[in-house]
Scaffold this active site. Structure first.
Site, PDB file in Angstrom:
ATOM      1  N   GLU A 187      -1.460  -9.635  -1.165  1.00  0.00           N
ATOM      2  CA  GLU A 187      -2.745 -10.044  -1.200  1.00  0.00           C
ATOM      3  C   GLU A 187      -3.390  -9.773  -2.622  1.00  0.00           C
ATOM      4  O   GLU A 187      -4.215 -10.726  -2.981  1.00  0.00           O
ATOM      5  CB  GLU A 187      -3.403  -9.023  -0.377  1.00  0.00           C
ATOM      6  CG  GLU A 187      -2.931  -9.015   1.112  1.00  0.00           C
ATOM      7  CD  GLU A 187      -3.557  -7.939   1.939  1.00  0.00           C
ATOM      8  OE1 GLU A 187      -4.400  -8.284   2.866  1.00  0.00           O
ATOM      9  OE2 GLU A 187      -3.136  -6.883   1.627  1.00  0.00           O
ATOM     10  N   ALA A 223       0.910  -1.259  -0.009  1.00  0.00           N
ATOM     11  CA  ALA A 223       0.097  -0.017  -0.117  1.00  0.00           C
ATOM     12  C   ALA A 223       0.992   1.345   0.068  1.00  0.00           C
ATOM     13  O   ALA A 223       2.019   1.303   0.242  1.00  0.00           O
ATOM     14  CB  ALA A 223      -0.819  -0.020   1.120  1.00  0.00           C
ATOM     15  N   GLY A 250       0.020  -5.342   0.452  1.00  0.00           N
ATOM     16  CA  GLY A 250      -1.210  -5.282  -0.577  1.00  0.00           C
ATOM     17  C   GLY A 250      -0.637  -6.163  -1.846  1.00  0.00           C
ATOM     18  O   GLY A 250      -1.563  -6.675  -2.506  1.00  0.00           O
ATOM     19  N   GLU A 256       2.753  -6.078   7.337  1.00  0.00           N
ATOM     20  CA  GLU A 256       1.923  -5.073   8.108  1.00  0.00           C
ATOM     21  C   GLU A 256       2.042  -5.068   9.603  1.00  0.00           C
ATOM     22  O   GLU A 256       2.043  -3.674  10.259  1.00  0.00           O
ATOM     23  CB  GLU A 256       0.226  -5.343   7.911  1.00  0.00           C
ATOM     24  CG  GLU A 256      -0.071  -5.049   6.354  1.00  0.00           C
ATOM     25  CD  GLU A 256      -0.023  -6.303   5.553  1.00  0.00           C
ATOM     26  OE1 GLU A 256      -0.382  -6.267   4.302  1.00  0.00           O
ATOM     27  OE2 GLU A 256       0.692  -7.321   5.811  1.00  0.00           O
TER      28      GLU A 256
END
Length: 255
Positions: free
Chosen positions: A109, A61, A106, A129
């Protein structure tokens, strides 16, 4: 545009384009949802590749963008964040992630939303994270544990450590490791092969597997049964069985 869709030989490539690291900011997340919808509705797209380029898949992110968000702002945004990734996961066509370089946070993911992952031999994947005082928020706690099992998922999520391609292959996080220069070529070839298959049957297979994993065995069998019977109404089923009887297995050509 932070991402775009290219179509060639029935394969739609969703290509991330936000140098230098393809950080997944809000604009990119929203763009991914748009491109997933486009790939879903276009008849000339029969399989999909997700690619970030030769150097990096997606490093996570946009931390600077997230840093200024408070609790209320993230409550408002988190649903849209997950929706953008779920849109990729629910493309009713085969999806392969072509992973070069980093696929972190991300980015990891996003790769998890694919049906199949081909990684470069220099790729690094992970969910870091926890090192920010957070947990994965775009499906990582759910899709990762379903893919590699809860214990291995907890190892990666609790520690935030990165895994190299060979370990990722060993634990089932990726499905194939190839030289970095061949990642996109092999991903496209795999998708192109599936693009020649029976589109409705491929959709039925994907939805039966994915939906079945979310429920108990009896319900999963009911989902499979409904799709299986429904395929007997399709032209592809007629063509496939006719070809088998007249020419032998594996000779059918699907439109």
């Amino acid at each position: 545009m932070t991402a775009h869709l290219e179509v060639d030989e029935g394969v739609g490539t969703i290509r991330l384009d936000r140098p230098p690291m393809n950080a997944l900011d809000i604009a990119t997340q929203d763009r991914l949802k748009e491109l997933a919808a486009e790939a879903t509705r276009r008849d000339d797209v029969r399989a999909v590749v997700i690619h970030g380029g030769e150097k990096v898949f997606a490093a996570g992110a946009d931390i600077k963008e997230m840093q200024v968000m408070d609790h209320a702002a993230m409550i408002a945004r988190s649903g849209a964040l997950q929706d953008s990734f779920t849109a990729i996961a629910r493309i009713p066509k085969p999806v392969v992630a072509a992973v070069n370089g980093y696929a972190l946070g991300g980015g990891c993911e996003l790769a998890l939303c694919a049906d199949f992952r081909i990684a470069a031999d220099n790729a690094k994947l992970g969910q870091p994270e926890i090192l920010l005082g957070l947990i994965p928020g775009a499906g990582g706690t759910q899709r990762l544990s379903r893919l590699i099992g809860p214990s291995k998922a907890k190892d990666l999520i609790f520690t935030g450590r990165q895994v190299k391609a060979d370990e990722a292959l060993a634990i089932g996080l990726v499905d194939r490791v190839v030289p970095a220069a061949e990642v996109y070529e092999q991903a496209h070839a795999w998708a192109a092969r599936l693009a020649q298959g029976p589109a409705i049957a491929l959709r039925a297979a994907k939805e039966s597997i994915d939906a079945g994993l979310q429920t108990d065995l009896d319900t999963g069998l009911a989902i499979e049964r409904t799709w299986f019977a429904g395929l007997f109404a399709t032209e592809d089923r007629e063509r496939g069985m006719r070809s088998f009887v007249e020419e032998g297995p594996g000779k059918a050509k699907f439109l």
